[in-house]
Design an enzyme around this catalytic site. Structure first.
Site, PDB file in Angstrom:
ATOM      1  N   ARG A   1      -2.959   3.937  -6.946  1.00 13.22           N
ATOM      2  CA  ARG A   1      -2.747   5.281  -6.425  1.00 13.22           C
ATOM      3  C   ARG A   1      -1.598   6.052  -7.055  1.00 13.22           C
ATOM      4  O   ARG A   1      -1.528   7.271  -6.915  1.00 13.22           O
ATOM      5  CB  ARG A   1      -2.533   5.213  -4.909  1.00 13.22           C
ATOM      6  CG  ARG A   1      -3.785   4.832  -4.138  1.00 13.22           C
ATOM      7  CD  ARG A   1      -3.514   4.755  -2.654  1.00 13.22           C
ATOM      8  NE  ARG A   1      -2.679   3.606  -2.314  1.00 13.22           N
ATOM      9  CZ  ARG A   1      -2.124   3.411  -1.121  1.00 13.22           C
ATOM     10  NH1 ARG A   1      -2.309   4.309  -0.160  1.00 13.22           N
ATOM     11  NH2 ARG A   1      -1.401   2.344  -0.881  1.00 13.22           N
TER      12      ARG A   1
ATOM     13  N   ARG B   1      -0.765  -4.284  -8.783  1.00 15.77           N
ATOM     14  CA  ARG B   1      -1.316  -2.973  -8.426  1.00 15.77           C
ATOM     15  C   ARG B   1      -1.072  -1.931  -9.522  1.00 15.77           C
ATOM     16  O   ARG B   1      -0.915  -0.742  -9.243  1.00 15.77           O
ATOM     17  CB  ARG B   1      -0.736  -2.457  -7.098  1.00 15.77           C
ATOM     18  CG  ARG B   1      -1.134  -3.291  -5.895  1.00 15.77           C
ATOM     19  CD  ARG B   1      -0.719  -2.623  -4.601  1.00 15.77           C
ATOM     20  NE  ARG B   1      -0.866  -3.536  -3.475  1.00 15.77           N
ATOM     21  CZ  ARG B   1      -0.031  -3.611  -2.450  1.00 15.77           C
ATOM     22  NH1 ARG B   1       1.031  -2.833  -2.390  1.00 15.77           N
ATOM     23  NH2 ARG B   1      -0.243  -4.459  -1.466  1.00 15.77           N
TER      24      ARG B   1
ATOM     25  N   TYR C   1      -6.369 -11.822   8.125  1.00 20.27           N
ATOM     26  CA  TYR C   1      -7.149 -10.596   8.300  1.00 20.27           C
ATOM     27  C   TYR C   1      -8.370 -10.848   9.182  1.00 20.27           C
ATOM     28  O   TYR C   1      -8.732 -10.012  10.016  1.00 20.27           O
ATOM     29  CB  TYR C   1      -7.583 -10.037   6.942  1.00 20.27           C
ATOM     30  CG  TYR C   1      -6.458  -9.440   6.155  1.00 20.27           C
ATOM     31  CD1 TYR C   1      -6.038  -8.129   6.382  1.00 20.27           C
ATOM     32  CD2 TYR C   1      -5.795 -10.172   5.174  1.00 20.27           C
ATOM     33  CE1 TYR C   1      -5.006  -7.573   5.661  1.00 20.27           C
ATOM     34  CE2 TYR C   1      -4.748  -9.623   4.443  1.00 20.27           C
ATOM     35  CZ  TYR C   1      -4.359  -8.326   4.694  1.00 20.27           C
ATOM     36  OH  TYR C   1      -3.319  -7.780   3.974  1.00 20.27           O
TER      37      TYR C   1
ATOM     38  N   ASP D   1     -10.449  -6.106  -4.589  1.00 15.61           N
ATOM     39  CA  ASP D   1      -9.641  -6.298  -3.388  1.00 15.61           C
ATOM     40  C   ASP D   1      -9.804  -7.737  -2.928  1.00 15.61           C
ATOM     41  O   ASP D   1     -10.896  -8.322  -3.065  1.00 15.61           O
ATOM     42  CB  ASP D   1     -10.084  -5.343  -2.269  1.00 15.61           C
ATOM     43  CG  ASP D   1      -9.100  -5.358  -1.105  1.00 15.61           C
ATOM     44  OD1 ASP D   1      -8.109  -4.607  -1.149  1.00 15.61           O
ATOM     45  OD2 ASP D   1      -9.314  -6.153  -0.162  1.00 15.61           O
TER      46      ASP D   1
ATOM     47  N   ARG E   1     -10.945   7.945  -7.844  1.00 12.53           N
ATOM     48  CA  ARG E   1     -11.020   7.582  -6.424  1.00 12.53           C
ATOM     49  C   ARG E   1     -11.492   8.754  -5.553  1.00 12.53           C
ATOM     50  O   ARG E   1     -12.115   8.554  -4.500  1.00 12.53           O
ATOM     51  CB  ARG E   1      -9.647   7.104  -5.969  1.00 12.53           C
ATOM     52  CG  ARG E   1      -9.522   6.755  -4.511  1.00 12.53           C
ATOM     53  CD  ARG E   1     -10.346   5.534  -4.129  1.00 12.53           C
ATOM     54  NE  ARG E   1     -10.038   5.205  -2.734  1.00 12.53           N
ATOM     55  CZ  ARG E   1     -10.522   5.847  -1.680  1.00 12.53           C
ATOM     56  NH1 ARG E   1     -11.375   6.850  -1.865  1.00 12.53           N
ATOM     57  NH2 ARG E   1     -10.176   5.512  -0.462  1.00 12.53           N
TER      58      ARG E   1
END
Length: 340
Positions: A27, A23, A147, A72, A36
């Site tokens: 963020r 990652r 998921y 992703d 973003r």
């Protein structure tokens, strides 16, 4: 091209220890937040130019030794004919979980060139820009299945384990479709120019070893066997929270095994034998004062000295609250202490 990362993956001698962070494009970076702020997460994932920009950001800022494609793990699951949403504070959501034979039968095995061209175009754009190797990636079938079955993230994985134990044939049918989709997806990434491939098994650690060996490992082995037939790029397998699973993960077929921070890397190296190793600083250690962080990194490098090849990484993704200055301290420390 700085190929130190690729050499370490292959177990070759390197002048210093290469470093990248899971990652690393994300963020915690103001530069990422700026991009973003203009688009939704899924819109970003499907825009090759923006994905290229955010993939390059940490390379330009921190001098990492490898880049990882920005995307992703659930993108190919959407391409299997599923509705995927991302909710703030909740994460990924599949509004229509897959729990019946009809729902499994309705899943398609997509052609990545047709359904996910934006991922492959991002890879091609990055190869024209990068001076370090590019890592492509996917989720592992078990992790992806959780998921789909749960409808999103979970703490206890009730629906997943219930299907595993009560309806193993249905579970296997679902996993076989996910496995085929993932195999084709990674092969397409390699053809597009990815120079290494990482398989993320983020939820492997929720399984008992006996269940991992039956319900997760064979599908990873199948993907890697398929890849070996068409490409020689290094393959990294990361089973998060997997210290109890090492005796099984060493049989997955990967060149490199990723370790999380719950196991001392020296012990992990002793258990994985001839594989190269990736890891394994606790992401929260980046909140340590500079001197303590540097000392911990130095000790980790010393503990990893006996590895066939070592790629320095975090034991999981960098936390969004991490200061970029701390990431810079860590990368510089790895390079300095390992001899660059």
């Amino acid at each position: 091209m700085n190929d130190t990362f690729l050499k370490a993956c292959r177990g070759e001698k390197t002048a210093y220890t290469p470093v990248w962070f899971m990652r690393q494009a994300g963020r915690y970076l103001p530069e990422y937040q700026k991009v973003r702020g203009k688009v939704t997460f899924l819109e970003l994932c499907k825009n090759p130019e923006l994905c290229t920009e955010v993939t390059l950001q940490p390379i330009d800022i921190f001098d990492f030794d490898a880049a990882i494609l920005f995307s992703d793990i659930l993108i190919p699951m959407e391409a299997m004919n599923l509705r995927l949403e991302f909710h703030e504070g909740r994460g990924p959501v599949f509004p229509d979980p897959v729990r019946s034979r009809q729902e499994v039968d309705e899943l398609i095995i997509p052609d990545p060139e047709e359904t996910m061209p934006f991922v492959l175009e991002t890879i091609r754009l990055l190869r024209n820009e990068l001076k370090v190797p590019l890592i492509g990636f996917s989720g592992a079938p078990f992790t992806l299945a959780t998921y789909l079955i749960e409808g999103g993230s979970s703490k206890v994985f009730y629906q997943t384990k219930r299907m595993m134990f009560e309806e193993p044939a249905l579970y296997d049918a679902l996993l076989r479709k996910i496995t085929r989709c993932t195999s084709l997806y990674l092969q397409a990434q390699a053809r597009a120019g990815a120079q290494a491939l990482q398989i993320f098994d983020s939820w492997a650690g929720i399984l008992a070893p006996v269940d991992y060996a039956r319900f997760a490992l064979p599908y990873v082995q199948s993907i890697i066997t398929d890849l070996r037939k068409v490409t020689d790029v290094p393959i990294i397998y990361f089973a998060n929270n997997g210290s109890t699973l090492i005796e099984h993960t060493v049989t997955a077929g990967a060149d490199v095994l990723g370790l999380d921070w719950r196991l001392n890397i020296k012990e992990g190296i002793a258990r994985i034998g001839e594989h190269a190793v990736q890891g394994n600083l606790d992401p929260m250690a980046l909140f340590l004062p500079k001197e303590e962080l540097e000392q911990r990194i130095k000790q980790l490098l010393e503990d990893a000295a006996g590895a066939r090849g070592h790629i320095f990484n975090l034991g999981h993704g960098i936390q969004p609250q991490t200061s970029p200055d701390q990431a810079r301290i860590a990368v510089e420390a790895v390079h300095r202490f390992s001899g660059r």
